[in-house]
Design a protein around this motif. Structure first.
Motif, PDB file in Angstrom:
ATOM      1  N   ASP A  40       0.807  -1.217   0.000  1.00 18.59           N
ATOM      2  CA  ASP A  40       0.000   0.000   0.000  1.00 18.59           C
ATOM      3  C   ASP A  40       0.844   1.273   0.000  1.00 18.59           C
ATOM      4  N   LYS A  68      -2.111   3.383  -5.512  1.00 14.93           N
ATOM      5  CA  LYS A  68      -3.422   2.984  -6.042  1.00 14.93           C
ATOM      6  C   LYS A  68      -4.556   3.913  -5.572  1.00 14.93           C
ATOM      7  N   ILE A  69      -4.354   5.197  -5.780  1.00 19.15           N
ATOM      8  CA  ILE A  69      -5.431   6.145  -5.489  1.00 19.15           C
ATOM      9  C   ILE A  69      -6.313   6.201  -6.736  1.00 19.15           C
ATOM     10  N   GLU A  70      -7.459   5.575  -6.640  1.00 25.66           N
ATOM     11  CA  GLU A  70      -8.338   5.433  -7.805  1.00 25.66           C
ATOM     12  C   GLU A  70      -9.752   5.874  -7.464  1.00 25.66           C
TER      13      GLU A  70
ATOM     14  N   ALA B  52      -7.187   7.268 -12.151  1.00 24.31           N
ATOM     15  CA  ALA B  52      -6.208   6.540 -11.337  1.00 24.31           C
ATOM     16  C   ALA B  52      -4.903   7.316 -11.325  1.00 24.31           C
ATOM     17  N   ASP B  55       1.445   6.257  -9.220  1.00 26.94           N
ATOM     18  CA  ASP B  55       2.060   6.186  -7.881  1.00 26.94           C
ATOM     19  C   ASP B  55       3.318   7.056  -7.774  1.00 26.94           C
ATOM     20  N   TRP B  79      -8.943  14.802  -0.954  1.00 32.85           N
ATOM     21  CA  TRP B  79      -8.875  14.106  -2.253  1.00 32.85           C
ATOM     22  C   TRP B  79     -10.115  14.502  -3.054  1.00 32.85           C
ATOM     23  N   ASP B  94     -14.467   4.401  -5.193  1.00 30.37           N
ATOM     24  CA  ASP B  94     -14.162   5.581  -4.373  1.00 30.37           C
ATOM     25  C   ASP B  94     -14.097   5.210  -2.892  1.00 30.37           C
ATOM     26  N   GLU B  96     -13.572   2.285  -1.551  1.00 27.05           N
ATOM     27  CA  GLU B  96     -12.427   1.411  -1.255  1.00 27.05           C
ATOM     28  C   GLU B  96     -11.142   2.216  -1.123  1.00 27.05           C
ATOM     29  N   THR B  97     -10.951   3.146  -2.061  1.00 29.44           N
ATOM     30  CA  THR B  97      -9.737   3.977  -1.999  1.00 29.44           C
ATOM     31  C   THR B  97      -9.740   4.825  -0.733  1.00 29.44           C
ATOM     32  N   ARG B 100      -8.931   2.517   2.231  1.00 31.07           N
ATOM     33  CA  ARG B 100      -7.593   1.908   2.206  1.00 31.07           C
ATOM     34  C   ARG B 100      -6.490   2.960   2.322  1.00 31.07           C
ATOM     35  N   VAL B 101      -6.599   4.018   1.510  1.00 34.68           N
ATOM     36  CA  VAL B 101      -5.508   4.996   1.457  1.00 34.68           C
ATOM     37  C   VAL B 101      -5.648   6.045   2.559  1.00 34.68           C
TER      38      VAL B 101
END
Ligand SMILES: [Zn+2]
Lengths: 75, 202
Positions: A40, A68-70, B52, B55, B79, B94, B96-97, B100-101
């Motif tokens: 991550d 993986k910012i989507e 997307a 990275d 974001w 959206d 999920e990101t 997670r992030v």
């Protein structure tokens, strides 16, 4: 020795920290992120991709940034 | 959460410039983190319905912002992305990101602006008991703000937004090509018409 450390977790961090000589990228990751999944994060040293066994040097700039910012408009 | 007029105008401009969704981070005022001074695109691959970030580009954005003297809480907490159509409701991707992030930060906002003008913003925080709430979006006219910079914004779009294969075809078929500065400047009248009719956040 001192390195510049950049991490987005928690409050976010971008400052110089003191680490032991011989510290590797993986050791720093485990210490600062502990239970996080390395997949991550994009881990860079001096703005270049780094391997987990890379030994850090004084003055290195180490960043752990999100991957993986989507987004999507539809499910 | 308030956008500066500059940040809001830039977001609308970039939303409407090409055939794709766009995304980026808002830059917050150091003393007032829910006042958004600017909106910055991250290099990204986009389709009409997805965006997307690259990275490496995220890492470069962090480096550049830190070199500019900002802290992560000023540039990596809000974001923002756009949606086609009228709905700004977050999609499964959206969500999920965001979990997670941005679930690893003390706080973060997921902000969405739909083509039709609808906005969505949710603040989540992980300090104390944690929680999340939907927050209103507004444009704050009460402070001085810089002038628009369409040629620069157009350039930022060209440098960062990479339409996917599908979009390339669609663009060639459906768009006269809003993607060059000269063509864009030719279209200023049309764009200003759009801006003056924009109702602002809902
Ligand atoms: Zn979305």
């Amino acid at each position: 020795m001192k390195i510049l450390f950049i991490n987005n977790d928690g409050a976010g961090f971008a400052d110089h920290i003191e680490i032991a000589d011989g510290t590797t990228v993986e050791q720093l990751f485990r210490k600062r992120v502990n239970e996080g999944n390395p997949a991550d994060y994009l881990i860079r040293v001096n703005r270049q991709p780094a391997s987990s066994d890379q030994v850090l040097q004084p003055g290195d700039r180490v960043s752990f940034t999100p991957t993986k910012i989507e987004g999507a408009g539809r499910t | 959460m308030r956008f500066s007029p500059l940040a809001w105008a830039k977001l609308l401009f970039l939303r409407d410039l090409g055939p794709t969704e766009v995304g980026g981070f808002a830059i917050s005022d150091a003393q007032d983190l829910l006042y958004l001074e600017d909106f910055v695109l991250i290099r990204q691959e986009c389709s009409p319905v997805t965006v997307a970030f690259d990275d490496d580009a995220v890492a470069e954005f962090f480096d550049a912002q830190i070199d500019a003297g900002r802290r992560p809480e000023q540039f990596a907490r809000v974001w923002v992305h756009t949606h086609p159509g009228n709905s700004a409701t977050p999609s499964r991707v959206d969500e999920e990101t965001f979990a997670r992030v941005f679930g690893r930060s003390d706080w973060a906002v997921m902000a969405i602006l739909a083509q039709g003008g609808q906005t969505f913003a949710r603040l989540q925080f992980h300090t104390g008991p944690g929680g999340s709430l939907q927050i209103p979006v507004a444009v704050d006219w009460s402070r001085p703000f810089a002038a628009s910079a369409w040629p620069d914004w157009n350039q930022e779009y060209l440098q960062n937004v990479r339409p996917d294969e599908f979009c390339h075809h669609q663009q060639i078929r459906e768009h006269a090509g809003p993607l060059s500065v000269s063509e864009m400047l030719d279209g200023l009248t049309e764009h200003s018409h759009q801006f003056f009719n924009e109702k602002g956040p809902t």
